[in-house]
Motif scaffolding. Structure first.
Motif, short mmCIF file in Angstrom:
data_model
loop_
_atom_site.label_atom_id
_atom_site.label_comp_id
_atom_site.label_asym_id
_atom_site.label_seq_id
_atom_site.Cartn_x
_atom_site.Cartn_y
_atom_site.Cartn_z
N THR A 105 -52.75 30.68 -53.21
CA THR A 105 -54.04 31.13 -53.02
C THR A 105 -54.98 29.86 -53.40
O THR A 105 -56.06 30.24 -53.78
N GLY A 106 -54.56 28.82 -53.44
CA GLY A 106 -55.36 27.51 -53.40
C GLY A 106 -55.43 26.90 -54.79
O GLY A 106 -56.11 25.88 -54.85
N LYS A 141 -59.34 30.37 -49.20
CA LYS A 141 -60.47 29.80 -48.46
C LYS A 141 -61.75 30.42 -49.29
O LYS A 141 -62.78 29.72 -49.19
N THR A 142 -61.72 31.54 -49.97
CA THR A 142 -62.81 32.20 -50.72
C THR A 142 -63.20 31.45 -51.84
O THR A 142 -64.33 31.22 -52.30
N VAL A 171 -64.83 28.15 -57.13
CA VAL A 171 -64.50 26.68 -57.00
C VAL A 171 -66.13 26.35 -56.31
O VAL A 171 -66.22 26.83 -55.05
N LYS A 172 -66.88 24.99 -56.65
CA LYS A 172 -67.80 24.82 -56.01
C LYS A 172 -67.56 24.13 -54.54
O LYS A 172 -66.29 23.77 -54.20
N ASP A 173 -68.42 24.23 -53.54
CA ASP A 173 -68.14 23.96 -52.48
C ASP A 173 -67.46 22.46 -52.16
O ASP A 173 -66.82 21.99 -51.27
N GLU A 174 -68.08 21.57 -53.21
CA GLU A 174 -67.71 20.13 -52.97
C GLU A 174 -66.41 19.99 -52.98
O GLU A 174 -65.69 18.90 -52.54
N ILE A 175 -65.79 20.91 -53.82
CA ILE A 175 -64.23 20.80 -53.99
C ILE A 175 -63.60 21.57 -52.87
O ILE A 175 -62.64 20.97 -52.20
N LYS A 176 -64.26 22.53 -52.27
CA LYS A 176 -63.64 23.43 -51.31
C LYS A 176 -63.46 22.34 -50.07
O LYS A 176 -62.58 22.51 -49.26
N ARG A 177 -64.38 21.65 -49.64
CA ARG A 177 -64.50 20.76 -48.73
C ARG A 177 -63.50 19.75 -48.57
O ARG A 177 -63.42 19.08 -47.38
N VAL A 179 -60.36 20.41 -49.04
CA VAL A 179 -59.06 20.93 -48.71
C VAL A 179 -59.13 21.54 -47.35
O VAL A 179 -59.92 22.50 -47.18
N THR A 180 -58.14 21.29 -46.64
CA THR A 180 -57.85 22.11 -45.28
C THR A 180 -56.74 22.98 -45.41
O THR A 180 -55.70 22.44 -45.58
N PHE A 181 -56.71 24.24 -45.27
CA PHE A 181 -55.71 25.22 -45.38
C PHE A 181 -55.26 25.59 -43.89
O PHE A 181 -56.07 25.90 -42.91
N ARG A 182 -53.86 25.61 -43.64
CA ARG A 182 -53.25 25.91 -42.38
C ARG A 182 -51.82 26.81 -42.83
O ARG A 182 -51.30 26.73 -43.79
#
Ligand SMILES: C[S@@+](CC[C@H](N)C(=O)[O-])C[C@H]1O[C@@H](n2cnc3c(N)ncnc32)[C@H](O)[C@@H]1O
Length: 256
Positions: A105-106, A141-142, A171-177, A179-182
């Motif tokens: 889950t990330g 991704k959420t 998690v803040k967007d700057e961290i989320k950006r 990571v690419t999930f696949r």
């Protein structure tokens, strides 16, 4: 053919997942307790039930994948990554190619980004994160987690990269950006090459010896010379030289 063998064949045909590559006793125990709870008598009936009921299939997938994870899982290991492994890798390469395999889950790929942000601006960090389980990826991704997932997160990092929202942490967007999930099946799909770092933790324990052997060979091929495989804290590799791995630290293997 036994009841379980027939089930393995049916599941492979339906989902492309090969249960024969997962430790049998453990997997059977987990699935038996699920089908008994749902009122089935054997694997064959359980499978027939799944053919009629999508929800049951999804419960099966949920039970077989085991998505438990947390940020900074086994905290001391992440200190080794931060203080020893990353400085060495960054000396060799300014841009690191990183893969979090079986990321659930990330929590794990986001932790990698947080640790690496000690050395690089987030705009220069890019991590591929993959898992077999699409539901886990959707949650990843959420980027929203209950407090217990953050138990090992250092306070300064919690303040910097999470926003508290009621009972949850985002998690803040700057961290989320970063990571690419696949979706990726470690037992079947091709592996990209030339990685500086592969983090694959707490999934090998579920596989048969034969499956593990193949995956370690694939990881070794996927790493550049000097690249590192970071494994889970119960997952020491028995015979690392077989895969051209040197032990760089406990649970860290570098490709010779
Ligand atoms: C216990 S979690 C580990 C999460 C994270 N790596 C950690 O250590 O906290 C195991 C994950 O492995 C995934 N998994 C199981 N079989 C897999 C396969 N064949 N290919 C890729 N991922 C798989 C599951 O979906 C689950 O999300």
């Amino acid at each position: 053919m036994t009841d379980y063998e027939g089930f393995i064949t049916n599941i492979k045909r339906k989902t492309n997942i090969d249960l024969a590559l997962y430790k049998e006793a453990q997997m059977k125990r987990r699935l038996t307790s699920l089908y008994e709870k749902r009122g089935f008598k054997n694997f064959n009936d359980f499978y027939k039930g799944m053919e009629r009921d999508q929800q049951l299939l999804s419960e099966f997938l949920d039970r077989m994948t085991i998505n438990v994870s947390e940020f900074y899982r086994n905290g001391k290991r992440w200190e080794v990554l931060q203080n020893k492994i990353f400085p060495r890798l960054l000396k060799e390469n300014r841009k690191l190619k990183i893969w979090s395999a079986a990321c659930s889950t990330g929590e794990e790929p986001y932790t990698i980004a947080m640790v690496l942000s000690n050395y690089l601006p987030l705009s220069q960090i890019s991590i591929l994160a993959t898992d077999l389980d699409e539901n886990a990826i959707a949650k990843a991704k959420t980027g929203i987690y209950p407090e217990r997932s953050l138990a090992e997160v250092p306070t300064a990092i919690k303040e910097k990269y999470f926003v508290k929202n009621g009972m949850f942490y985002q998690v803040k967007d700057e961290i989320k950006r970063t990571v690419t999930f696949r979706k990726h099946n470690l037992l079947k799909d091709p592996y990209e090459q030339n990685y500086d770092l592969i983090v694959c933790r707490n999934v090998m324990i579920y596989f048969t010896e034969e499956a593990k052997d193949q995956i370690y060979l694939n990881f070794s091929k996927a790493l550049r010379p000097g690249g590192v495989l970071f494994v889970g804290s119960t997952e020491q590799i028995f015979n690392p030289s077989k895969y051209s791995f040197d032990i760089e630290d406990t649970f860290f293997y570098s490709k010779a």
